[in-house]
Design a protein around this motif. Structure first.
Motif, PDB file in Angstrom:
ATOM      1  N   ASN A 126      29.869  41.471  47.721  1.00  0.00           N
ATOM      2  CA  ASN A 126      29.231  40.827  46.186  1.00  0.00           C
ATOM      3  C   ASN A 126      30.351  41.349  45.585  1.00  0.00           C
ATOM      4  OD1 ASN A 126      27.482  38.693  48.006  1.00  0.00           O
ATOM      5  ND2 ASN A 126      26.114  39.549  46.779  1.00  0.00           N
ATOM      6  N   ASN A 127      31.324  42.192  44.962  1.00  0.00           N
ATOM      7  CA  ASN A 127      31.852  42.760  43.881  1.00  0.00           C
ATOM      8  C   ASN A 127      33.411  43.313  44.836  1.00  0.00           C
ATOM      9  OD1 ASN A 127      29.462  42.369  42.748  1.00  0.00           O
ATOM     10  ND2 ASN A 127      30.624  41.882  41.462  1.00  0.00           N
ATOM     11  N   ARG A 128      33.433  43.445  45.925  1.00  0.00           N
ATOM     12  CA  ARG A 128      34.904  44.107  46.373  1.00  0.00           C
ATOM     13  C   ARG A 128      35.401  43.490  47.579  1.00  0.00           C
ATOM     14  NH1 ARG A 128      35.997  49.799  47.719  1.00  0.00           N
ATOM     15  NH2 ARG A 128      35.782  49.570  45.419  1.00  0.00           N
ATOM     16  N   VAL A 129      36.770  42.584  46.996  1.00  0.00           N
ATOM     17  CA  VAL A 129      37.771  41.921  47.965  1.00  0.00           C
ATOM     18  C   VAL A 129      38.506  42.876  47.872  1.00  0.00           C
ATOM     19  CG1 VAL A 129      36.983  40.038  46.726  1.00  0.00           C
ATOM     20  CG2 VAL A 129      38.798  41.077  46.189  1.00  0.00           C
ATOM     21  N   ALA A 130      39.476  42.971  48.736  1.00  0.00           N
ATOM     22  CA  ALA A 130      40.839  43.725  49.522  1.00  0.00           C
ATOM     23  C   ALA A 130      41.796  42.297  50.476  1.00  0.00           C
ATOM     24  CB  ALA A 130      40.684  44.110  50.834  1.00  0.00           C
ATOM     25  N   TYR A 131      43.001  42.111  49.880  1.00  0.00           N
ATOM     26  CA  TYR A 131      44.155  42.058  51.074  1.00  0.00           C
ATOM     27  C   TYR A 131      45.004  42.546  51.823  1.00  0.00           C
ATOM     28  CZ  TYR A 131      47.917  41.848  46.774  1.00  0.00           C
ATOM     29  OH  TYR A 131      48.722  41.617  46.413  1.00  0.00           O
ATOM     30  N   MET A 132      45.517  42.326  52.848  1.00  0.00           N
ATOM     31  CA  MET A 132      47.013  43.318  53.535  1.00  0.00           C
ATOM     32  C   MET A 132      47.586  42.581  52.983  1.00  0.00           C
ATOM     33  SD  MET A 132      48.139  42.829  57.874  1.00  0.00           S
ATOM     34  CE  MET A 132      48.364  41.506  57.561  1.00  0.00           C
ATOM     35  N   SER A 143      54.934  44.518  59.317  1.00  0.00           N
ATOM     36  CA  SER A 143      55.967  44.975  58.094  1.00  0.00           C
ATOM     37  C   SER A 143      54.631  45.554  57.353  1.00  0.00           C
ATOM     38  CB  SER A 143      56.673  44.134  57.435  1.00  0.00           C
ATOM     39  OG  SER A 143      55.542  42.222  58.071  1.00  0.00           O
ATOM     40  N   THR A 144      53.185  45.353  57.750  1.00  0.00           N
ATOM     41  CA  THR A 144      52.466  46.028  56.362  1.00  0.00           C
ATOM     42  C   THR A 144      52.724  47.169  55.704  1.00  0.00           C
ATOM     43  OG1 THR A 144      50.284  45.152  58.106  1.00  0.00           O
ATOM     44  CG2 THR A 144      50.431  46.933  56.194  1.00  0.00           C
ATOM     45  N   ARG A 145      52.324  46.865  53.907  1.00  0.00           N
ATOM     46  CA  ARG A 145      52.903  48.109  54.056  1.00  0.00           C
ATOM     47  C   ARG A 145      51.859  49.439  53.289  1.00  0.00           C
ATOM     48  NH1 ARG A 145      56.129  45.064  49.318  1.00  0.00           N
ATOM     49  NH2 ARG A 145      54.852  44.096  48.171  1.00  0.00           N
ATOM     50  N   GLN A 146      50.791  48.762  52.729  1.00  0.00           N
ATOM     51  CA  GLN A 146      49.063  48.643  52.672  1.00  0.00           C
ATOM     52  C   GLN A 146      48.060  47.576  52.242  1.00  0.00           C
ATOM     53  OE1 GLN A 146      50.955  48.899  48.076  1.00  0.00           O
ATOM     54  NE2 GLN A 146      51.705  46.972  47.816  1.00  0.00           N
ATOM     55  N   ILE A 147      47.342  47.797  51.566  1.00  0.00           N
ATOM     56  CA  ILE A 147      46.076  47.516  51.420  1.00  0.00           C
ATOM     57  C   ILE A 147      45.453  47.333  49.844  1.00  0.00           C
ATOM     58  CG2 ILE A 147      43.497  46.449  51.906  1.00  0.00           C
ATOM     59  CD1 ILE A 147      44.358  48.223  54.832  1.00  0.00           C
ATOM     60  N   ILE A 148      45.985  45.672  49.422  1.00  0.00           N
ATOM     61  CA  ILE A 148      45.203  45.835  47.820  1.00  0.00           C
ATOM     62  C   ILE A 148      43.999  45.885  47.965  1.00  0.00           C
ATOM     63  CG2 ILE A 148      45.176  44.920  46.000  1.00  0.00           C
ATOM     64  CD1 ILE A 148      47.705  46.441  46.426  1.00  0.00           C
ATOM     65  N   VAL A 149      43.077  46.723  47.288  1.00  0.00           N
ATOM     66  CA  VAL A 149      41.298  46.764  47.401  1.00  0.00           C
ATOM     67  C   VAL A 149      41.518  46.285  45.353  1.00  0.00           C
ATOM     68  CG1 VAL A 149      39.548  47.709  47.687  1.00  0.00           C
ATOM     69  CG2 VAL A 149      41.565  48.303  49.147  1.00  0.00           C
ATOM     70  N   ALA A 150      39.918  45.824  45.536  1.00  0.00           N
ATOM     71  CA  ALA A 150      39.832  45.322  43.932  1.00  0.00           C
ATOM     72  C   ALA A 150      37.714  44.683  43.819  1.00  0.00           C
ATOM     73  CB  ALA A 150      40.506  43.525  43.057  1.00  0.00           C
ATOM     74  N   ASP A 151      37.520  45.645  43.009  1.00  0.00           N
ATOM     75  CA  ASP A 151      36.559  45.787  42.800  1.00  0.00           C
ATOM     76  C   ASP A 151      36.131  44.361  41.204  1.00  0.00           C
ATOM     77  OD1 ASP A 151      35.370  47.667  44.268  1.00  0.00           O
ATOM     78  OD2 ASP A 151      36.413  49.119  42.377  1.00  0.00           O
ATOM     79  N   VAL A 152      35.919  43.469  41.961  1.00  0.00           N
ATOM     80  CA  VAL A 152      35.439  41.760  41.142  1.00  0.00           C
ATOM     81  C   VAL A 152      34.739  41.631  40.126  1.00  0.00           C
ATOM     82  CG1 VAL A 152      35.103  39.044  40.914  1.00  0.00           C
ATOM     83  CG2 VAL A 152      36.860  40.472  42.727  1.00  0.00           C
ATOM     84  N   ASP A 153      34.893  41.854  39.099  1.00  0.00           N
ATOM     85  CA  ASP A 153      33.435  42.120  37.827  1.00  0.00           C
ATOM     86  C   ASP A 153      33.675  40.801  37.341  1.00  0.00           C
ATOM     87  OD1 ASP A 153      35.808  41.451  35.176  1.00  0.00           O
ATOM     88  OD2 ASP A 153      36.305  44.018  35.804  1.00  0.00           O
TER      89      ASP A 153
END
Length: 185
Positions: free
Chosen positions: A50-56, A117-127
């Motif tokens: 519910n508070n964590r997402v990520a994208y390739m 071509s994947t270079r990183q995964i961006i992770v975010a904690d949603v507030d």
């Protein structure tokens, strides 16, 4: 018409999972720095809780998001309904980049269909989550994914991609370091 929530609700998750495209925005702290806004596709976004997402994230001509979140963490995602009922959904939070070789990479990578071509995964904690009407967003029909990025990566090859990342992805257009800079040294 806008509503705010402390977390991603089930209906938000369902909406996100149906979208074929989203936008990610970030900005440096400097008032002279450039705000970045990037469209993303390729079924690369995941809701982990519910508070964590990520994208390739794949190799591109710049790496602004990585630089901005390394500097200050701020990140915003926006999803728009281009078909069905109108809706705009924004996720606000703090993010960070996970690079291949990082400890967290092994846990995150299996959730994505990694491409050359994947270079990183961006992770975010949603507030904060915001929904708004989207009444003026036009209808668009999804007709498929472009294959240009993957063909480009295959043409470059592994060594060519590494050289390209070293040239284009280590610092932002404003000169801020990205999470990849430590790997290049």
């Amino acid at each position: 018409m806008g509503k705010f929530y402390d977390s991603i609700l089930d209906q938000h998750r369902g909406f996100i999972e149906k979208q074929r495209m989203f936008f990610v925005a970030s900005a440096p702290l400097s008032p002279d720095g450039h705000v970045n806004l990037s469209p993303k596709g390729m079924d690369c976004f995941r809701v982990f809780s519910n508070n964590r997402v990520a994208y390739m994230d794949i190799v591109g001509s710049g790496n602004e998001t990585s630089a901005h979140i390394l500097e200050n963490g701020r990140i915003t995602f926006m999803f728009c309904a281009f078909d069905g009922p109108p809706l705009i959904l924004r996720l606000y939070g703090k993010g960070y980049a996970v690079i291949p070789g990082d400890v967290e990479w092994e846990a995150l990578a299996p959730h994505f269909k990694l491409v050359m071509s994947t270079r990183q995964i961006i992770v975010a904690d949603v507030d904060m989550v915001q929904t708004s009407c989207g009444f003026s967003v036009p209808y668009y029909a999804y007709t498929g994914e472009r294959d240009h990025a993957e063909k480009w990566a295959v043409n470059k090859g592994i060594e060519g991609l590494e050289a390209y990342k070293a040239e284009k992805n280590l610092v932002s257009i404003d000169g801020l370091p990205t999470a990849m800079i430590d790997r290049a040294e």
